[in-house]
Write an enzyme that holds these catalytic residues in place. Structure first.
Site, PDB file in Angstrom:
ATOM      1  N   ASP A 156       6.719  13.160   2.239  1.00 24.15           N
ATOM      2  CA  ASP A 156       6.345  12.391   3.429  1.00 24.15           C
ATOM      3  C   ASP A 156       7.412  11.357   3.816  1.00 24.15           C
ATOM      4  O   ASP A 156       8.141  10.904   2.941  1.00 24.15           O
ATOM      5  CB  ASP A 156       4.974  11.726   3.223  1.00 24.15           C
ATOM      6  CG  ASP A 156       4.901  10.780   2.032  1.00 24.15           C
ATOM      7  OD1 ASP A 156       5.281  11.182   0.923  1.00 24.15           O
ATOM      8  OD2 ASP A 156       4.439   9.642   2.221  1.00 24.15           O
TER       9      ASP A 156
ATOM     10  N   HIS B 285       9.155   7.964   2.164  1.00 24.57           N
ATOM     11  CA  HIS B 285       8.759   8.155   0.764  1.00 24.57           C
ATOM     12  C   HIS B 285       9.604   9.267   0.142  1.00 24.57           C
ATOM     13  O   HIS B 285       9.967   9.206  -1.034  1.00 24.57           O
ATOM     14  CB  HIS B 285       7.267   8.487   0.718  1.00 24.57           C
ATOM     15  CG  HIS B 285       6.617   8.182  -0.578  1.00 24.57           C
ATOM     16  ND1 HIS B 285       5.317   8.532  -0.837  1.00 24.57           N
ATOM     17  CD2 HIS B 285       7.050   7.565  -1.700  1.00 24.57           C
ATOM     18  CE1 HIS B 285       4.985   8.146  -2.059  1.00 24.57           C
ATOM     19  NE2 HIS B 285       6.023   7.552  -2.595  1.00 24.57           N
TER      20      HIS B 285
ATOM     21  N   GLU C 167       1.870   3.383   6.043  1.00 22.11           N
ATOM     22  CA  GLU C 167       1.290   4.725   6.062  1.00 22.11           C
ATOM     23  C   GLU C 167       1.003   5.117   7.505  1.00 22.11           C
ATOM     24  O   GLU C 167       0.418   4.342   8.259  1.00 22.11           O
ATOM     25  CB  GLU C 167      -0.030   4.767   5.286  1.00 22.11           C
ATOM     26  CG  GLU C 167       0.093   4.540   3.807  1.00 22.11           C
ATOM     27  CD  GLU C 167       0.463   5.783   3.018  1.00 22.11           C
ATOM     28  OE1 GLU C 167       0.678   6.857   3.634  1.00 22.11           O
ATOM     29  OE2 GLU C 167       0.534   5.671   1.779  1.00 22.11           O
TER      30      GLU C 167
ATOM     31  N   HIS D 243       5.393   6.313   5.022  1.00 20.42           N
ATOM     32  CA  HIS D 243       4.625   7.354   4.350  1.00 20.42           C
ATOM     33  C   HIS D 243       3.794   8.115   5.370  1.00 20.42           C
ATOM     34  O   HIS D 243       3.641   7.689   6.510  1.00 20.42           O
ATOM     35  CB  HIS D 243       3.624   6.728   3.363  1.00 20.42           C
ATOM     36  CG  HIS D 243       4.208   5.843   2.336  1.00 20.42           C
ATOM     37  ND1 HIS D 243       4.477   6.267   1.054  1.00 20.42           N
ATOM     38  CD2 HIS D 243       4.548   4.526   2.375  1.00 20.42           C
ATOM     39  CE1 HIS D 243       4.949   5.256   0.347  1.00 20.42           C
ATOM     40  NE2 HIS D 243       5.011   4.191   1.125  1.00 20.42           N
TER      41      HIS D 243
END
Length: 190
Positions: A165, A155, A119, A37
């Site tokens: 993303d 993602h 992330e 992400h």
């Protein structure tokens, strides 16, 4: 990275900041997918405490106009890689982090059940830092040594109608070259 996971799914060497936004994976389920992400709070702004606050359910809706629309979300990820390469772990990899939302990979829905979410502090508008790629490669190496991962996706690949993303600047080729035994998304979509 020579870091290893402990018996509870926490990576030695990562800063540990446990998020309440997690629960148990379905019985017998081990992660087989890594989802990458990108996140920045507020959008296109880096370095503040806001990602931590979002994952801790303490995001102040008055701190920025954008936060009023998202402060109620209950989300988390297993890991965050900051712009300088700092690695933070929010959820044990043995647990289910709430990162994917409505999602599907290779015919399986509910990707949170069988994935590890990473992330990267970033956005669609600019490239990621080399320190982030270095940290990501080391993290993936540790994950692959401990979990039966067969694929890495963005993602955007598991929720293409909702998400973009990690975005157009993410360099998938760096990972393809380093991790030949893992399946990656088709080259035309990032």
């Amino acid at each position: 990275m020579t870091e290893r996971f402990d018996a509870e799914g926490w990576l030695a060497g990562a800063v540990r900041r446990e998020s309440p936004n997690q629960d148990e994976r379905p019985e017998g389920e081990r992660p087989s997918l890594v989802v990458i992400h990108a996140i920045s709070l507020p959008p296109d702004d880096f370095g503040g405490p806001w990602i931590f606050d979002l994952f801790d359910n303490t995001l102040d809706p008055a701190a920025h106009p954008y936060f009023a629309a998202i402060h109620h979300l209950r989300v988390s990820s297993h890991f965050l890689i900051r712009r300088d390469g700092e690695l933070v772990q929010f959820v044990s990899c043995d647990k289910r982090a709430w990162h994917a939302g409505v999602s599907e990979w290779q015919g399986r829905e509910r990707c949170n059940d069988f994935s590890i979410g990473i992330e990267l502090e970033g956005c669609d508008a600019m490239p990621f830092e080399s320190a982030q790629y270095d940290a990501l490669k080391s993290l993936l190496q540790a994950i692959l040594q401990h979990y039966p991962i067969s694929a890495v996706a963005g993602h955007c690949h598991i929720a293409p109608q909702r998400k973009t993303d990690p975005g157009p600047h993410f360099d998938w080729q760096q990972l393809r070259c380093e991790f030949a035994t893992v399946r990656f998304p088709a080259m035309q979509k990032s």
